[in-house]
Structure formats: C-alpha cells, structure tokens
Enzyme design. Structure first.
Site, PDB file in Angstrom:
ATOM      1  N   ASP A   8       0.860  -1.184   0.000  1.00 51.57           N
ATOM      2  CA  ASP A   8       0.000   0.000   0.000  1.00 51.57           C
ATOM      3  C   ASP A   8       0.899   1.238   0.000  1.00 51.57           C
ATOM      4  O   ASP A   8       2.083   1.162   0.348  1.00 51.57           O
ATOM      5  CB  ASP A   8      -0.893  -0.023   1.242  1.00 51.57           C
ATOM      6  CG  ASP A   8      -1.902   1.111   1.252  1.00 51.57           C
ATOM      7  OD1 ASP A   8      -2.366   1.513   0.164  1.00 51.57           O
ATOM      8  OD2 ASP A   8      -2.227   1.608   2.343  1.00 51.57           O
ATOM      9  N   ASP A  10      -0.343   5.180   0.647  1.00 51.67           N
ATOM     10  CA  ASP A  10      -0.674   6.226   1.628  1.00 51.67           C
ATOM     11  C   ASP A  10      -0.722   5.618   3.024  1.00 51.67           C
ATOM     12  O   ASP A  10      -1.486   4.684   3.274  1.00 51.67           O
ATOM     13  CB  ASP A  10      -2.015   6.867   1.275  1.00 51.67           C
ATOM     14  CG  ASP A  10      -2.176   8.245   1.902  1.00 51.67           C
ATOM     15  OD1 ASP A  10      -1.321   8.625   2.725  1.00 51.67           O
ATOM     16  OD2 ASP A  10      -3.145   8.938   1.576  1.00 51.67           O
ATOM     17  N   ASP A 204      -1.396  -0.356   6.026  1.00 53.84           N
ATOM     18  CA  ASP A 204      -1.591   0.367   7.284  1.00 53.84           C
ATOM     19  C   ASP A 204      -3.031   0.315   7.779  1.00 53.84           C
ATOM     20  O   ASP A 204      -3.364   0.965   8.758  1.00 53.84           O
ATOM     21  CB  ASP A 204      -1.174   1.841   7.121  1.00 53.84           C
ATOM     22  CG  ASP A 204      -2.143   2.623   6.256  1.00 53.84           C
ATOM     23  OD1 ASP A 204      -2.468   2.145   5.143  1.00 53.84           O
ATOM     24  OD2 ASP A 204      -2.588   3.702   6.671  1.00 53.84           O
TER      25      ASP A 204
END
Length: 257
Positions: A8, A10, A204
């Site tokens: 991922d 961001d 995240d």
C-alpha cells in the site's frame, strides 16, 4: 520459490505529501535485491504515470510494473466478464484510461455498467443519471469503498459516501472491485507474477490491506505509520503475521521467506 510484496502507499510510503521515514531506503533495498513488488492502491483517479511522478517527487523512482491501481483491477475485471462492454463512468484520469485500454466503451446512454471512482468533476446531475441507469438495469460497480478521513477542510467527499448515496437511491448494492475485494487482491498478485504462497501484503489498515491479504491466504505485515493503532487490534477477528512501526523496521529477507 520466489517471494514478492504488494505494498500500500498512503500511510505506508507517504502521508499526504510527506515521505514516511525510511520508505525510500526500503524500496531501494527491494530494487537492489531484485525482489518483486508492486504498489497496490485503491485510488482510481491517478494514472500509473501520475503515481510514478508523485513517488519520484518523494525520492522513489519506479517503473510501470511497480504500480497497480483499483482502476486497473476494475478494467481487467470488466474485460474478463466479456468483450465489448459499455460503461457510464463517474470518475477521472486513471479510471478512464484503464477502461479504454481494456476495450471498454464509455457511453452516456444504456450502459451495461455504471462505474464509480474518485473524482470531483462529476455533478449531482450526473449522479442522478447514473441512478436512472441502474434503475433501468445497469450493473453498479465501485472501484473501492474507502471512507472519508472526516477531517475539516478535506477536499474529497469520499467514495464510500458517494457509493452509499447511489445505493440508497437505487436499492442496489455496489459490487466493489478494490481492496479488500478478492478481485483486486488476486489480480494484483497475478500482475506481479506470484503464487499465493509467494505473496506478502504490507499495509496500514486492518479493514483493507490486512483483511484482504488474510482472506486470500497471503502473509501480511501491518505498519503503524498510517491509520491503524496497536490498541485497536484486539477488536478484529484476524491478525497480521507481523507488526512494525514503519517499513523502516522491516528486515529483509522476511522470516517466512
């Protein structure tokens, strides 16, 4: 057996416009050691070139083969459903490009699909047209269901909110192609040329990256540099294989490689 990573962006590589400490060195390690990886993002708005430009501005230079977006996953899914598909699109840039590249014809009347992606350029009038098309039988697809961060001044309503509005107006539940949908989790792995046992996801968020990885049987690493908080992990029925403060803490090779 080779091993590779679906990463991922961001909250893992950057936060907004700021590079997360050590992320550039981590990616350089992967490139230097010839470890297969691709950035897997739910954002359907940017083209792969725009993603690469953003990363380059943060000091990370990658190639097309390192970018996989929900727009690409959506377009591949539609192409796999059958040739010569037609779609009415509420979205921009990357989504429009990917659909065109996969032979999907964009139309303003009688589409087979209504597709919702990120964007700020479509109006309520266009949304109402999409609602009418869905009520007339078009199939409703959304590129992801990421929520708004619910911060003052945020310049995007959030695709989850727009999806919910159309669902309420039509009574039709959207088919989601982005993370944690198996559609994207599987096609991203195949894009990278990996088997299930060779794949590790780094993210995240428990609800998208980690959940999607767990459901597909991939190994998972949760980093705490973005949305997830360690105190909240006990409420989930699943858990990551590893937790790190950031990618800077991740040592290669991974212990299961």
């Amino acid at each position: 057996m080779k091993q590779g990573l679906l990463i991922d962006m961001d909250g893992v590589i950057y936060s907004g416009e700021e590079l997360i400490f050590g992320a550039d060195k981590f990616i350089k390690q992967l490139i230097d050691k010839d470890i297969p990886f691709t950035f897997m993002t739910n954002n359907s708005q940017r083209t792969s070139l725009e993603v690469m430009r953003k990363l380059k501005g943060l000091g990370i230079t990658v190639e097309d083969k390192h970018i996989y977006t929900s727009a690409m996953a959506t377009a591949k899914f539609l192409a796999d459903q059958g040739p010569n598909g037609t779609a009415y699109v509420l979205g921009e840039g990357g989504l429009l490009t990917s659909l065109h590249d996969h032979g999907i014809t964009l139309v303003n009347t009688d589409p087979e699909f209504v597709i919702l992606g990120e964007g700020r350029n479509f109006t309520l009038e266009m949304v109402q047209r999409a609602v009418d098309m869905i009520l007339a039988g078009a199939k409703f697809i959304t590129t992801n269901r990421d929520p708004s961060p619910k911060k003052p001044g945020w310049n995007n309503l959030g695709i989850a909110a727009t999806t919910a509005m159309i669902e309420e107006a039509t009574g039709v539940k959207a088919f989601v192609t982005g993370k944690p949908s198996p559609v994207m989790m599987r096609s991203a792995r195949k894009f990278l040329g990996l088997e299930t046992a060779e794949t590790t996801v780094i993210g995240d968020t428990m609800e998208t990256d980690i959940q999607g990885g767990v459901q597909m049987g991939y190994k998972t690493i949760l980093v705490l540099s973005g949305i997830a908080r360690k105190d909240d992990l006990g409420k989930y029925a699943f858990k990551p294989d590893m937790i790190a403060s950031s990618v800077d803490e991740i040592e290669l090779p991974l212990k299961w490689w």
